[in-house]
Structures are given as structure tokens and as C-alpha cells.
Design a protein around this motif. Structure first.
Motif, PDB file in Angstrom:
ATOM      1  N   PRO A   1       1.650  -2.268 -12.142  1.00  0.00           N
ATOM      2  CA  PRO A   1       0.599  -1.342 -12.578  1.00  0.00           C
ATOM      3  C   PRO A   1      -0.032  -1.787 -13.906  1.00  0.00           C
ATOM      4  O   PRO A   1       0.572  -2.547 -14.678  1.00  0.00           O
ATOM      5  CB  PRO A   1       1.335  -0.015 -12.747  1.00  0.00           C
ATOM      6  CG  PRO A   1       2.737  -0.414 -13.074  1.00  0.00           C
ATOM      7  CD  PRO A   1       2.987  -1.678 -12.299  1.00  0.00           C
TER       8      PRO A   1
ATOM      9  N   PRO B   1       2.794   4.928  -7.869  1.00  0.00           N
ATOM     10  CA  PRO B   1       1.706   4.112  -8.419  1.00  0.00           C
ATOM     11  C   PRO B   1       1.981   3.507  -9.794  1.00  0.00           C
ATOM     12  O   PRO B   1       1.313   2.550 -10.178  1.00  0.00           O
ATOM     13  CB  PRO B   1       0.525   5.077  -8.465  1.00  0.00           C
ATOM     14  CG  PRO B   1       1.130   6.440  -8.458  1.00  0.00           C
ATOM     15  CD  PRO B   1       2.404   6.324  -7.701  1.00  0.00           C
TER      16      PRO B   1
ATOM     17  N   ILE C   1       3.634  -6.128  -6.932  1.00  0.00           N
ATOM     18  CA  ILE C   1       2.563  -5.369  -7.570  1.00  0.00           C
ATOM     19  C   ILE C   1       3.062  -4.904  -8.926  1.00  0.00           C
ATOM     20  O   ILE C   1       4.249  -4.636  -9.107  1.00  0.00           O
ATOM     21  CB  ILE C   1       2.098  -4.156  -6.728  1.00  0.00           C
ATOM     22  CG1 ILE C   1       3.275  -3.260  -6.357  1.00  0.00           C
ATOM     23  CG2 ILE C   1       1.330  -4.608  -5.507  1.00  0.00           C
ATOM     24  CD1 ILE C   1       2.877  -1.947  -5.705  1.00  0.00           C
TER      25      ILE C   1
ATOM     26  N   LYS D   1       0.833  -1.214   0.000  1.00  0.00           N
ATOM     27  CA  LYS D   1       0.000   0.000   0.000  1.00  0.00           C
ATOM     28  C   LYS D   1       0.862   1.256   0.000  1.00  0.00           C
ATOM     29  O   LYS D   1       0.557   2.223  -0.691  1.00  0.00           O
ATOM     30  CB  LYS D   1      -0.955  -0.013   1.186  1.00  0.00           C
ATOM     31  CG  LYS D   1      -2.097  -0.965   0.996  1.00  0.00           C
ATOM     32  CD  LYS D   1      -3.084  -0.916   2.124  1.00  0.00           C
ATOM     33  CE  LYS D   1      -4.172  -1.942   1.843  1.00  0.00           C
ATOM     34  NZ  LYS D   1      -5.287  -1.821   2.726  1.00  0.00           N
TER      35      LYS D   1
ATOM     36  N   GLN E   1       2.391   1.724  -3.462  1.00  0.00           N
ATOM     37  CA  GLN E   1       1.376   2.215  -4.400  1.00  0.00           C
ATOM     38  C   GLN E   1       1.102   3.704  -4.192  1.00  0.00           C
ATOM     39  O   GLN E   1       0.851   4.418  -5.153  1.00  0.00           O
ATOM     40  CB  GLN E   1       0.086   1.408  -4.254  1.00  0.00           C
ATOM     41  CG  GLN E   1       0.205   0.020  -4.833  1.00  0.00           C
ATOM     42  CD  GLN E   1      -1.009  -0.842  -4.558  1.00  0.00           C
ATOM     43  OE1 GLN E   1      -1.587  -0.808  -3.483  1.00  0.00           O
ATOM     44  NE2 GLN E   1      -1.393  -1.631  -5.551  1.00  0.00           N
ATOM     45  N   GLN E   2       1.167   4.172  -2.956  1.00  0.00           N
ATOM     46  CA  GLN E   2       0.976   5.601  -2.681  1.00  0.00           C
ATOM     47  C   GLN E   2       2.145   6.423  -3.222  1.00  0.00           C
ATOM     48  O   GLN E   2       1.955   7.482  -3.810  1.00  0.00           O
ATOM     49  CB  GLN E   2       0.865   5.854  -1.176  1.00  0.00           C
ATOM     50  CG  GLN E   2      -0.421   5.398  -0.558  1.00  0.00           C
ATOM     51  CD  GLN E   2      -0.399   5.556   0.961  1.00  0.00           C
ATOM     52  OE1 GLN E   2       0.626   5.878   1.567  1.00  0.00           O
ATOM     53  NE2 GLN E   2      -1.542   5.312   1.582  1.00  0.00           N
TER      54      GLN E   2
ATOM     55  N   SER F   1      -1.331  -8.002  -8.532  1.00  0.00           N
ATOM     56  CA  SER F   1      -0.850  -8.193  -7.168  1.00  0.00           C
ATOM     57  C   SER F   1      -0.770  -9.690  -6.860  1.00  0.00           C
ATOM     58  O   SER F   1      -1.721 -10.432  -7.119  1.00  0.00           O
ATOM     59  CB  SER F   1      -1.806  -7.519  -6.182  1.00  0.00           C
ATOM     60  OG  SER F   1      -1.380  -7.718  -4.858  1.00  0.00           O
TER      61      SER F   1
END
Length: 107
Positions: free
Chosen positions: A46, A21, A44, A14, A17-18, A77
Motif C-alpha cells: 500500500p 487494503p 502488493i 484483488k 486488496q478488498q 504491485s
């Protein structure tokens, strides 16, 4: 420390991603540093890279395959584990090789 804690890995994902991204990210962690024991990989990817064929679930499986690990998830993910790993650099090399091949093929 993340260790082999999947909840902690989700916090890391998380945060990544912040902060970034549009970046693909792979985390590799040991249950106990240098123990040769359980390792976990989590990734992860994108949407912009998924569209080029770079998928998180495939990345995790390729990363852990050399140490008998397994993983799964979705193209964006995924996570997996191996029960033992005597050399974490082997996992990191496999991860980097997969990512380089996928990104190179997309360019």
C-alpha cells in the motif's frame, strides 16, 4: 490453486486488496506443489508503506534472488518467477527477511 498462473495471482491480489487494503502481501506459489520446478512470487504494497521505502518490485526481486529468479513491476504491485526451486521455504524466508527489515526501518 494458483500454480504459476499470473491471471490467478491477479485474482488473489484483488481479493487481498478488498479484504485488507492497508496490508502488504506476498504470495509464493509453485507450478506443481513439491516439484522443485517453476515458482512465482507476487506482491502488493500500500501507498502508506511505499512512502517508507517498502516497494513491491524490490520485495519480489529479493524474494527470488536466492533461487536465480527475476521479477519486476511497480512499487505498489510486482511479480516474478524462478525456473526451479528445490526448497520453497528458502523463498519464504527471504521474503520475510526483506519485509521485516523494511518495516523495522520504518518504525
Amino acid at each position: 490453486m494458483v500454480g504459476a498462473d499470473s491471471k490467478a495471482s491477479q485474482k488473489v491480489i484483488k481479493k487481498v486488496q478488498q479484504l485488507a487494503p492497508d496490508m502488504a502481501f506476498m504470495g509464493v506459489t509453485e507450478e506443481e506443489a513439491g516439484s522443485g520446478g517453476k515458482v512465482m512470487a507476487f506482491a502488493i504494497v500500500p501507498n502508506s508503506l511505499i512512502e517508507t521505502g517498502f516497494k513491491a518490485d524490490e520485495w519480489v526481486r529479493a524474494t527470488l534472488a536466492g533461487v536465480g529468479g527475476r521479477g519486476g513491476g511497480k512499487p505498489g504491485s510486482a511479480q516474478g518467477q524462478a525456473q526451479s526451486c528445490s526448497d520453497v521455504s528458502e523463498i519464504i524466508s527471504a521474503s520475510n527477511k526483506f519485509a521485516s527489515e523494511k518495516i523495522g526501518a520504518a518504525v
